[in-house]
Design a protein around this motif. Structure first.
Motif, mmCIF file in Angstrom:
data_model
loop_
_atom_site.group_PDB
_atom_site.id
_atom_site.type_symbol
_atom_site.label_atom_id
_atom_site.label_comp_id
_atom_site.label_asym_id
_atom_site.label_seq_id
_atom_site.Cartn_x
_atom_site.Cartn_y
_atom_site.Cartn_z
ATOM 1 N N ALA B 180 3.971 14.812 -11.367
ATOM 2 C CA ALA B 180 4.039 15.322 -9.999
ATOM 3 C C ALA B 180 3.779 14.228 -8.965
ATOM 4 O O ALA B 180 4.319 14.275 -7.874
ATOM 5 N N HIS B 181 2.916 13.256 -9.303
ATOM 6 C CA HIS B 181 2.637 12.241 -8.282
ATOM 7 C C HIS B 181 2.998 10.846 -8.760
ATOM 8 O O HIS B 181 3.802 10.695 -9.676
ATOM 9 N N ASN B 182 2.401 9.866 -8.089
ATOM 10 C CA ASN B 182 2.593 8.466 -8.464
ATOM 11 C C ASN B 182 3.928 7.869 -8.024
ATOM 12 O O ASN B 182 4.764 8.526 -7.441
ATOM 13 N N LYS B 183 4.086 6.600 -8.354
ATOM 14 C CA LYS B 183 5.279 5.857 -7.920
ATOM 15 C C LYS B 183 6.547 6.392 -8.576
ATOM 16 O O LYS B 183 6.477 6.986 -9.654
ATOM 17 N N PRO B 184 7.703 6.137 -7.951
ATOM 18 C CA PRO B 184 8.956 6.690 -8.497
ATOM 19 C C PRO B 184 9.201 6.307 -9.953
ATOM 20 O O PRO B 184 9.567 7.162 -10.751
ATOM 21 N N TRP B 185 9.003 5.024 -10.317
ATOM 22 C CA TRP B 185 9.311 4.639 -11.704
ATOM 23 C C TRP B 185 8.373 5.323 -12.674
ATOM 24 O O TRP B 185 8.750 5.684 -13.779
ATOM 25 N N ARG B 186 7.143 5.516 -12.230
ATOM 26 C CA ARG B 186 6.191 6.210 -13.094
ATOM 27 C C ARG B 186 6.566 7.680 -13.219
ATOM 28 O O ARG B 186 6.482 8.263 -14.293
ATOM 29 N N ARG B 187 7.000 8.251 -12.063
ATOM 30 C CA ARG B 187 7.394 9.648 -12.098
ATOM 31 C C ARG B 187 8.485 9.839 -13.140
ATOM 32 O O ARG B 187 8.449 10.742 -13.959
ATOM 33 N N LYS B 188 9.430 8.903 -13.109
ATOM 34 C CA LYS B 188 10.553 8.996 -14.044
ATOM 35 C C LYS B 188 10.048 8.867 -15.487
ATOM 36 O O LYS B 188 10.429 9.641 -16.368
ATOM 37 N N LEU B 189 9.162 7.877 -15.683
ATOM 38 C CA LEU B 189 8.621 7.649 -17.032
ATOM 39 C C LEU B 189 7.910 8.897 -17.548
ATOM 40 O O LEU B 189 8.182 9.378 -18.651
ATOM 41 N N TYR B 190 7.016 9.448 -16.718
ATOM 42 C CA TYR B 190 6.205 10.571 -17.186
ATOM 43 C C TYR B 190 7.054 11.822 -17.390
ATOM 44 O O TYR B 190 6.878 12.539 -18.374
ATOM 45 N N THR B 191 7.974 12.098 -16.448
ATOM 46 C CA THR B 191 8.764 13.327 -16.623
ATOM 47 C C THR B 191 9.671 13.202 -17.837
ATOM 48 O O THR B 191 9.857 14.163 -18.571
ATOM 49 N N THR B 192 10.209 11.999 -18.063
ATOM 50 C CA THR B 192 11.065 11.830 -19.248
ATOM 51 C C THR B 192 10.250 12.061 -20.514
ATOM 52 O O THR B 192 10.666 12.806 -21.403
ATOM 53 N N LEU B 193 9.078 11.407 -20.580
ATOM 54 C CA LEU B 193 8.284 11.492 -21.804
ATOM 55 C C LEU B 193 7.674 12.869 -22.001
ATOM 56 O O LEU B 193 7.362 13.238 -23.131
ATOM 57 N N SER B 194 7.475 13.629 -20.917
ATOM 58 C CA SER B 194 6.845 14.934 -21.105
ATOM 59 C C SER B 194 7.862 16.006 -21.487
ATOM 60 O O SER B 194 7.483 17.158 -21.706
ATOM 61 N N LEU B 195 9.136 15.628 -21.573
ATOM 62 C CA LEU B 195 10.179 16.498 -22.144
ATOM 63 C C LEU B 195 10.279 17.842 -21.435
ATOM 64 O O LEU B 195 10.656 18.837 -22.035
ATOM 65 N N GLY B 196 9.936 17.896 -20.150
ATOM 66 C CA GLY B 196 10.059 19.163 -19.425
ATOM 67 C C GLY B 196 8.992 20.169 -19.809
ATOM 68 O O GLY B 196 9.235 21.367 -19.852
ATOM 69 N N TRP B 197 7.811 19.675 -20.094
ATOM 70 C CA TRP B 197 6.679 20.548 -20.429
ATOM 71 C C TRP B 197 6.335 21.428 -19.231
ATOM 72 O O TRP B 197 6.191 20.949 -18.116
ATOM 73 N N THR B 198 6.225 22.749 -19.467
ATOM 74 C CA THR B 198 5.931 23.647 -18.361
ATOM 75 C C THR B 198 4.517 24.206 -18.435
ATOM 76 O O THR B 198 4.030 24.751 -17.463
ATOM 77 N N GLY B 199 3.900 24.090 -19.570
ATOM 78 C CA GLY B 199 2.553 24.659 -19.709
ATOM 79 C C GLY B 199 2.565 26.109 -20.133
ATOM 80 O O GLY B 199 1.585 26.826 -19.929
ATOM 81 N N SER B 200 3.638 26.582 -20.744
ATOM 82 C CA SER B 200 3.670 27.976 -21.183
ATOM 83 C C SER B 200 2.842 28.146 -22.445
ATOM 84 O O SER B 200 2.581 27.179 -23.165
ATOM 85 N N ASP B 201 2.415 29.357 -22.682
ATOM 86 C CA ASP B 201 1.549 29.592 -23.845
ATOM 87 C C ASP B 201 2.268 29.289 -25.149
ATOM 88 O O ASP B 201 1.668 28.906 -26.129
ATOM 89 N N ARG B 202 3.595 29.458 -25.130
ATOM 90 C CA ARG B 202 4.378 29.126 -26.315
ATOM 91 C C ARG B 202 4.251 27.639 -26.640
ATOM 92 O O ARG B 202 4.044 27.227 -27.791
ATOM 93 N N GLU B 203 4.334 26.818 -25.591
ATOM 94 C CA GLU B 203 4.208 25.370 -25.779
ATOM 95 C C GLU B 203 2.810 24.996 -26.256
ATOM 96 O O GLU B 203 2.642 24.200 -27.190
ATOM 97 N N TRP B 204 1.805 25.612 -25.628
ATOM 98 C CA TRP B 204 0.430 25.309 -26.035
ATOM 99 C C TRP B 204 0.195 25.700 -27.483
ATOM 100 O O TRP B 204 -0.457 24.978 -28.235
#
Lengths: 240, 439, 167
Positions: B180-204
């Motif tokens: 959600a925050h941080n520099k653009p390149w980091r944003r890209k890095l984190y969102t890519t690596l987090s694979l679209g994690w939403t925090g749903s109970d299924r994922e947990w």
């Protein structure tokens, strides 16, 4: 556990090469060492490297001293690759660079070797030598290379082959003449050059060969036989 | 956040743990530069070795294995810090583990990456290392699967894969938050690596399952990996290497040195990232107790290894034993006993002396001691071969030393970069209240 | 149509889940979003998992394949070394073991990606609630006809905010 059936396929083959070294005849002249170097294109180490333990011999003559100075007796023992039937160096090689050929020779395939050193560490006789650098010869020794033996690049392990190039040459000429290989026809460089005739080479499968007869001698021993390596080099030594 | 004061603690935690990611001090840059230069120097040394041949090392006949193999065993040992410790603590559901696990898992991955290089560095023809991998090739042949070195390759590749996944899985939720925050390149890095994690109970739920299963599997892998490393020695017939005890002995030593590395890393993180509220004395106390246990276990194994050799009095083994205990290596042997046993047991066994400082001192001692232990296993055996005529000596050359130093620098470098890119404590796992307090 | 409700306490959320299930919704229609894992008692929001079976299947598959491959490779190019048999489980057992473990690790990982829904195509209609620290969002999938009664249930059980999305 290894079973006899799978291990000794060499029994079925015509030859099973072996050597007998008569320690009571050996004078320690080291002619065999020189002959081995010349025959097998073994790189020559320099004094600095030799001092660092980098001498490169496929065959060395160990000296054993008995008694106190000045009443000293010296015994010599030429040590070369024992061509073990169950060689500890073989199974540990990850790339099959060393394996057992059908005639029972423990062979080293230089082109496959990547230099893991495991074979050398597992050799109880310490007869394997390594090319620490690309091979070098002092002038003009590079002009007398044996064309039958390949030059080994730096980074590969090498060792005594029982002069496999000579074995092959004799076998091929025998095949061409449709005759069996005669006893004593194959002579590795060390055997040929031994002035005391302390070394004998031949076919252990042939019960009448000189090497078979000597191997059955009462003086026959094998080096560190207790390790279960089943060496094919037999030493003749008077029991004292 | 202010309108929900009851949430403040968690907000502060998150802030505290995410803060190191966005601020790099001059000390950080200095250390990174120094480590980077040392790594470059190590690479240059390796370049010299590749160009000239292994003759630039101190190796000779019969000492064919030297510093590289020592370093290999040492780093693979360090790698047991993480996965093993974190897996045991996760499986036993030890709540205090939470701020420790990721720091430990990162050690594992980096130590494996470094340790895994040494078998390649020590090769005579390193550029052909891939000949150990089975693939259809122009040589028309397969590797020799009976060789312990091929076992090693398979074991280490499995371990690297397993521990990378084990480190990655619990990072996903944290990276989703960072996206959600941080520099653009980091944003890209984190969102890519987090694979679209939403925090749903299924994922947990899936994450929890995967972590539990992986913890079990990674334990089985970690123990087998160091056993296979030990078997590189045990499978040979060299005096004192051919020991049935080497497998467990090496595993114990590995965990021992791994805990040492972890304590040092924890103390450094606490100091430099100001995590005093997270890595508290209790963590060091518990780690110290673990280390004390391992120190006693290590002594027990060393004792049984040596007393059986001494009592059996087999000449070849006694030759190596003599080298170690009263010959050329006696000084290092007894140093090892002091730093691996006497110091840890004194500093950590006496309650009054146990503190973060003494734990760090003991840990440095243990790292040195465990490195020496590997040296004393590899070298004395090789300098006393079965035929006395082949006896030799060994002292490492500058190339070997440079490469060894460079790997320590590489470890620090990788760790510094990791701590700037990812939160070193699993934020989502670090709940404001530990379960015991909730009940 | 989707309903989204934000909760601050786990007890309220549990109450809402039980009420909704009592009204005929299944676990498939419900999803809870949070920044940290919430553990529910059995019977509240059960998620079935086949991951351990997948791990065992992956382990057996890769282990068997690798062992077969080693067997094949050893016989494909028969070299005798050190008097050992061409193929022996003793000499290659480690490879079987490690590849079995590798199979389990990989299967677990891919099964995690699948079961968590991370690599599956999601319902593009389904909204993903924005979550903050320690807030929990409940997403309900339902007929628009019954939406009003569900919103009522959500409010009653202590939802701080409720929202309707989609048709």
């Amino acid at each position: 556990m290894p079973t006899g059936k799978e291990t000794h396929t060499d029994q079925a083959k015509p030859h099973r090469w072996g050597m007998v070294v008569d320690l009571d005849r050996c004078t320690g002249c080291e002619a065999c060492v020189v002959a081995c170097h010349a025959e097998n294109n073994i790189a020559v180490s320099n004094p600095e490297e030799a001092a660092r333990g980098r001498v490169n011999h496929w065959l060395r003559v160990d000296r054993y001293y008995e008694g106190q100075f000045p009443d000293v007796k010296v015994k010599y023992r030429p040590v070369l690759c024992q061509h073990c039937d169950e060689a500890p160096c073989e199974p540990v090689c990850p790339v099959n660079a060393t394996y057992h050929n059908p005639e029972g020779l423990n062979v080293q395939v230089y082109n496959r070797c990547v230099g893991t050193f495991y074979c050398a560490n597992n050799c109880p006789y310490t007869v394997r030598s390594f090319n620490w650098f690309d091979p070098q010869w002092p002038e003009p020794m590079q002009l007398q290379h044996n064309p039958d033996v390949s030059l080994r690049p730096g980074g590969v392990m090498e060792k005594c082959t029982f002069c496999i190039q000579r074995i092959k040459r004799v076998e091929e000429s025998a095949d061409a003449g449709s005759r069996p290989v005669a006893d004593g026809e194959v002579q590795p460089a060390c055997v040929q050059s031994c002035p005391a005739e302390a070394m004998v080479f031949g076919d252990l499968n042939d019960p009448d060969s000189k090497v078979s007869r000597l191997a059955g001698d009462g003086r026959a021993t094998k080096l560190m036989e207790e390790l279960g390596t089943k060496p094919k080099v037999v030493y003749l030594d008077r029991a004292r | 956040m202010a309108e929900h004061p009851e949430l403040l603690p968690y907000g502060i935690i998150r802030e505290d743990l995410f803060r190191p990611l966005s601020r790099a001090g001059s000390k950080w840059w200095f250390t990174v530069t120094v480590c980077f230069l040392l790594v470059l120097a190590g690479l240059a040394a390796w370049g010299v070795q590749l160009r000239d041949g292994l003759g630039v090392t101190g190796l000779n006949r019969p000492v064919f294995w030297g510093l590289y193999i020592v370093d290999f065993v040492f780093w693979i040992g360090i790698s047991h810090a993480g996965t093993l410790i974190s897996a045991i603590l996760r499986l036993t559901d030890a709540a205090w583990r939470k701020p420790v696990t990721r720091a430990a898992e990162a050690i594992t991955l980096f130590a494996l990456m470094i340790g895994g290089l040494f078998p390649i560095i020590h090769l005579g023809r390193a550029w052909f290392f891939y000949w150990l991998i089975p693939y259809p090739n122009a040589r028309l042949m397969w590797p020799n699967f009976r060789s312990p070195l091929v076992w090693d390759l398979v074991a280490i590749l499995t371990y690297v894969t397993g521990s990378a996944i084990y480190l990655y899985l619990p990072l996903i939720p944290d990276m989703a938050q960072l996206g959600a925050h941080n520099k653009p390149w980091r944003r890209k890095l984190y969102t890519t690596l987090s694979l679209g994690w939403t925090g749903s109970d299924r994922e947990w739920h899936a994450l929890e399952m995967a972590m539990k299963l992986n913890a079990v599997i990674i334990l089985a892998i970690a123990i087998s990996v160091h056993t296979v490393v030990a078997w590189d020695f045990s499978m040979s017939i060299a005096p004192t290497w051919h020991s049935t005890m080497f497998g467990p002995y090496f595993v114990v030593g590995a965990i021992f040195s791994g805990i040492g590395a972890l304590i040092i890393v924890m103390a450094t993180l606490r100091r430099t990232l100001h995590l005093e509220n997270y890595l508290i004395k209790r963590h060091f106390d518990n780690m110290s107790k673990l280390m004390l246990t391992m120190s006693l276990l290590w002594f027990y194994f060393t004792m049984s290894e040596h007393i059986t050799i001494w009592y059996g009095n087999e000449p070849k083994e006694m030759g190596v034993f003599g080298q170690r205990t009263r010959g050329d290596y006696a000084f290092w042997f007894w140093t090892m006993v002091v730093v691996n046993f006497v110091i840890p047991v004194t500093l950590l066994g006496i309650k009054k002396l146990r503190s973060i400082t003494t734990a760090v001192i003991a840990s440095f001692g243990v790292l040195i001691g465990m490195w020496l232990e590997r040296y004393l296993i590899v070298v004395p055996t090789l300098v006393t071969p079965r035929l006395a005529s082949a006896t030799s000596v060994y002292s490492p050359s500058w190339v070997e030393l440079m490469i060894t130093v460079a790997t320590f620098a590489a470890m620090i470098l990788l760790y510094l970069l990791f701590a700037r890119l990812f939160p070193i404590i699993a934020v989502w796992e670090y709940k404001p209240h530990s379960p015991e307090e909730e009940d | 149509m989707f309903l989204i409700a934000e909760y601050r306490s786990k007890d309220a959320l549990v109450e809402a889940l039980l009420a909704l299930k009592g009204a005929g919704l299944t676990a498939e229609d419900l999803a809870v979003f949070s920044e940290e894992p919430i553990e529910f008692r059995k019977g509240i929001l059960d998620r079935h998992s086949n991951m351990s079976k997948a791990a065992v299947a992956g382990a057996v598959t890769l282990g068997t394949l690798a062992t077969w491959f080693v067997y094949y490779a050893q016989h494909n190019y028969e070299l005798i070394t050190g008097g050992m048999p061409i193929f022996s489980f003793w000499a290659t057992g480690i490879i079987t073991y490690e590849t079995t473990m590798l199979g389990a690790v990989l299967a677990t990982f891919f099964w995690f990606l699948w079961e968590s829904g991370l690599i599956r195509r999601r319902d593009p209609e389904a909204p993903i609630p924005v979550i903050g620290p320690a807030s929990m969002s409940l997403r309900v999938k339902c007929d628009s006809a019954r939406a009003d009664s569900f919103v009522e249930t959500l409010r009653r059980t202590g939802a701080i905010k409720t929202e309707r999305r989609g048709k």
